[in-house]
Design a protein around this motif. Sequence first.
Motif, PDB file in Angstrom:
ATOM      1  N   ASN B 308      50.416  40.596  34.020  1.00  0.00           N
ATOM      2  CA  ASN B 308      49.265  39.770  34.371  1.00  0.00           C
ATOM      3  C   ASN B 308      49.498  39.165  35.751  1.00  0.00           C
ATOM      4  O   ASN B 308      50.642  38.826  36.092  1.00  0.00           O
ATOM      5  N   ARG B 310      47.767  38.142  40.025  1.00  0.00           N
ATOM      6  CA  ARG B 310      46.727  38.158  41.061  1.00  0.00           C
ATOM      7  C   ARG B 310      47.195  39.057  42.186  1.00  0.00           C
ATOM      8  O   ARG B 310      48.341  38.950  42.634  1.00  0.00           O
ATOM      9  N   GLU B 337      42.480  45.557  32.957  1.00  0.00           N
ATOM     10  CA  GLU B 337      41.337  44.644  33.049  1.00  0.00           C
ATOM     11  C   GLU B 337      41.400  43.919  34.384  1.00  0.00           C
ATOM     12  O   GLU B 337      42.405  43.271  34.690  1.00  0.00           O
ATOM     13  N   ARG B 339      39.645  41.186  36.981  1.00  0.00           N
ATOM     14  CA  ARG B 339      38.708  40.061  37.007  1.00  0.00           C
ATOM     15  C   ARG B 339      38.471  39.621  38.453  1.00  0.00           C
ATOM     16  O   ARG B 339      39.363  39.798  39.304  1.00  0.00           O
ATOM     17  N   GLU B 340      37.321  39.049  38.695  1.00  0.00           N
ATOM     18  CA  GLU B 340      36.979  38.549  40.032  1.00  0.00           C
ATOM     19  C   GLU B 340      36.729  37.052  39.940  1.00  0.00           C
ATOM     20  O   GLU B 340      36.094  36.591  38.993  1.00  0.00           O
ATOM     21  N   ASP B 341      37.229  36.337  40.907  1.00  0.00           N
ATOM     22  CA  ASP B 341      36.868  34.922  41.019  1.00  0.00           C
ATOM     23  C   ASP B 341      36.840  34.570  42.496  1.00  0.00           C
ATOM     24  O   ASP B 341      36.993  35.451  43.354  1.00  0.00           O
ATOM     25  N   SER B 346      42.117  39.339  40.223  1.00  0.00           N
ATOM     26  CA  SER B 346      43.245  39.158  39.327  1.00  0.00           C
ATOM     27  C   SER B 346      43.021  40.084  38.148  1.00  0.00           C
ATOM     28  O   SER B 346      41.948  40.672  38.012  1.00  0.00           O
ATOM     29  N   GLY B 347      44.016  40.206  37.319  1.00  0.00           N
ATOM     30  CA  GLY B 347      43.816  41.087  36.170  1.00  0.00           C
ATOM     31  C   GLY B 347      45.082  41.282  35.380  1.00  0.00           C
ATOM     32  O   GLY B 347      46.115  40.654  35.652  1.00  0.00           O
TER      33      GLY B 347
END
Lengths: 257, 583
Positions: B308, B310, B337, B339-341, B346-347
């Motif tokens: 996990n 970034r 997986e 993810r966007e922020d 990140s993921g």
Amino acid sequence: MKSFICLSMHIFFIICFPGPGIIAFQASESEELFFSSNQAYSQGRFQEAIDGYEQLLRSGHKYGTLYYNLGNAYFRLDQLGRAILNYERARLLMPGDADLNFNLNHARDKTHDAVSESPNLVGMTFFWLNDLSLGNLLRIFAFLNLLFWTVLLLRLFFKFELTYYASIVSLILWIIAGTSFGLKFYQLNTDNRAVILEHKVNILAGPDISDTVLFNLHAGTIVHHERSEDGWSLISLPDKKRGWVRAGAMESVVIQD
Amino acid sequence: MKRSILLLLALFQFMLFSCPARGDVSVSIRVDREKATIADSIGMVVSITGAGESDSPPVFKDMEDFHITQGGTSSRFEVINGQVNSRIDYSFLLQPKKTGTFEIGPVEIRVDGKAYRSNKTTLTVVKRSQPNGMDQGPVFLTAGLSSTEVYEEEQLIYTLKLHHQTMVSNISLDLPEAEYLTFRQLGKPVEYRSFYNGQSYNVIEIRYVLIPPKKGIYIIEPSKMEMIVTQSESRSRRGLFDDPFFSFSTGRPRTLASEPLELRVLPLPDTGKPSDFSGLVGSFNITSKLEPDRLKVGESATMTIVVNGRGNTNRIPDLKWPEPEHIKVYADEPVLEIREDAEGLSGSKTMKWALVSEKEGRYKIHPLSLSFFDTEKLQYQKIKTPFLSINVLPGKTKQIQASSGHSNGQNIKGPAKKSVKELGHDILPIHTSIQGLGKGPLISPGGIVFWFIFIGPFFIYAIAFLGLKIGKRSDTFNTTLKAKKAARKCIRRCRQDETSSIDLTLYFRNYLNERFGLSLGSMTSIEAAEILKSRGVSHNTAQEIQNILKGLEDAIYTGKGHNVCPLGEDISQLVRQVEKEIQ
């Protein structure tokens, strides 16, 4: 009375669905020829196997297995057209045979021309017709015919609710089976499919060698044979292409006795 | 009053029909400034004087370096000292496509078929300069990078901010194109209020993530944003139209450009680069879980490892599992997986294995490791799972297969399936069985058996049906015969000589019994009439019979029953009538 009915049913089933005991080869010569042809095939003597199978067919043993084996032998000799022709003939007699359908599809994959029949409404409605031979449909119809009249006969004497519904159900089944049998019979009698046998043939605009070449067809392509004139045959394709081809370059799937 | 109206009409007519001399037609152009930036839109007016109207709109020549938008048309009509002057102004907006000095014009128009050309003017377009602290105007666009110096594969944020004090609409964005750089938008644009140089602005912010894959210096060209800027304009002179109700708003297309940016991408250091480095850059951690850690032989446990963090999560490698002795390992498909922020990408990557023990004992699960370049510590890091052990107890000897698609060791499925790959093509062998080669079924269309099978049941049914019908019909026939026999018998008896009333009554009663299957021991005249009526005999006939029988009854009950009665013939006639009517 009861024993009479049992006996009748027994005789009927023996007639309709003959067992191995009855369907054994009647003539030992034919049996020997069949086995020797099979042996020739397994030893790679395909032409000899072909001769044997065709001799059996000429002697009246027109069975799906023989056409299937013949198709295999022609396939081994790279005669794709004749292989597909015999597979198609076998399919008329044993359409549900898995080996046959596999080999036929395999042979079709090797054909050069992309010609395919579009499904029609009757074929889609009576979808089971493609998987049942005329003989199978006949046996089913025979059984349902007997069932239907038996139920009606019972209803003459026993007017119960049960016999009423039984007669309705058997009537519906009888109609479906009868229609299926009739359609199959009609299909077989109007089946004008023919298979191109030569590696490549010219399809001409008229029944003369000097006519314009319209297009080419290759071995194994299934066409519709419309009529013949002076050694030439008028054929058509599902996409409405039409033309004339030498009669010897193709052969009808249904054998005209 | 009448004279004044006539004077006005004459003046109006004069104004309408007085044509200026065509020799006075002239065309001129003017721009609202001589120097502009590439982000500006320049106003240009084409004026035609001395002509009522032109045949066609003005035609521009050699203006490929500008976007031209028509703004509108205005006309002016003046009468000074009897001299009539007219002017038409065509307004245009020019948006420069590039910097440089450009010659604007001439513009050509046609009046009454004759071509007129305008003058020329010069316009200088310069790059937009944005020195800090200077007033940027009511609308401007800025761009920024989260870091101007990054390592290969390190993600950075490219932020575009549109500051506006006026209303903007129809915004379209043209991002710069840079080799090896791909802009991936992070979420939707956000809007907020901010202060810039002491002034309040509305800000529209869009963020993009960039991951430079190669070292080098990248010049990120300006992003361009096209929009319609709506500015409020009020009349300069105060008056009726100075009321806010009558203020006018005009939309003006504008193209804004951000400043170009320079990005320096450094190569990843070679010193300390681990052999298993996969190009993963960012900040990551690893977790592992083994469930259950105690099981019986043949049962399965699930090992789950999650990486996990970034950064460029798509570079997280699939970890390889060294298969321990006496333990079979079945890998599941890893699940990535992303993810966007607002901070970037990140993921996590989840990898699972099913471990099936083949022999009892205690087995160590060796740690799995992963290397990445830490952008915070600016050095390579190695993260690994802790040592785990699995305790296998004696159990069932039956082996089972397991997959890692579950977490509790139950619902065991087979290993991941693959589609069967065809390695060759050939036909299937011949049929060698003689089964099906016999004479075949006796049923064939048109054969004897065919007709027997299909027509036989019908005939059987038909015979049964007819038999039943005939049987029913024979009952009726017997009844008829019986009736006729009874009638004949009665008639014959009644016609005998010297028959008494008692005899006649008896004969008739027997006739009724035999005719209708009755068993009457005695019968009154009324009963006889009723019976006959119920069987279809007419009322008159029944009444006649009733009368005759009544007479016979009277004779019997008056002691004359044994005397000869002459009514025999009448009764015979009535019996015939009865038979006729019943039939």
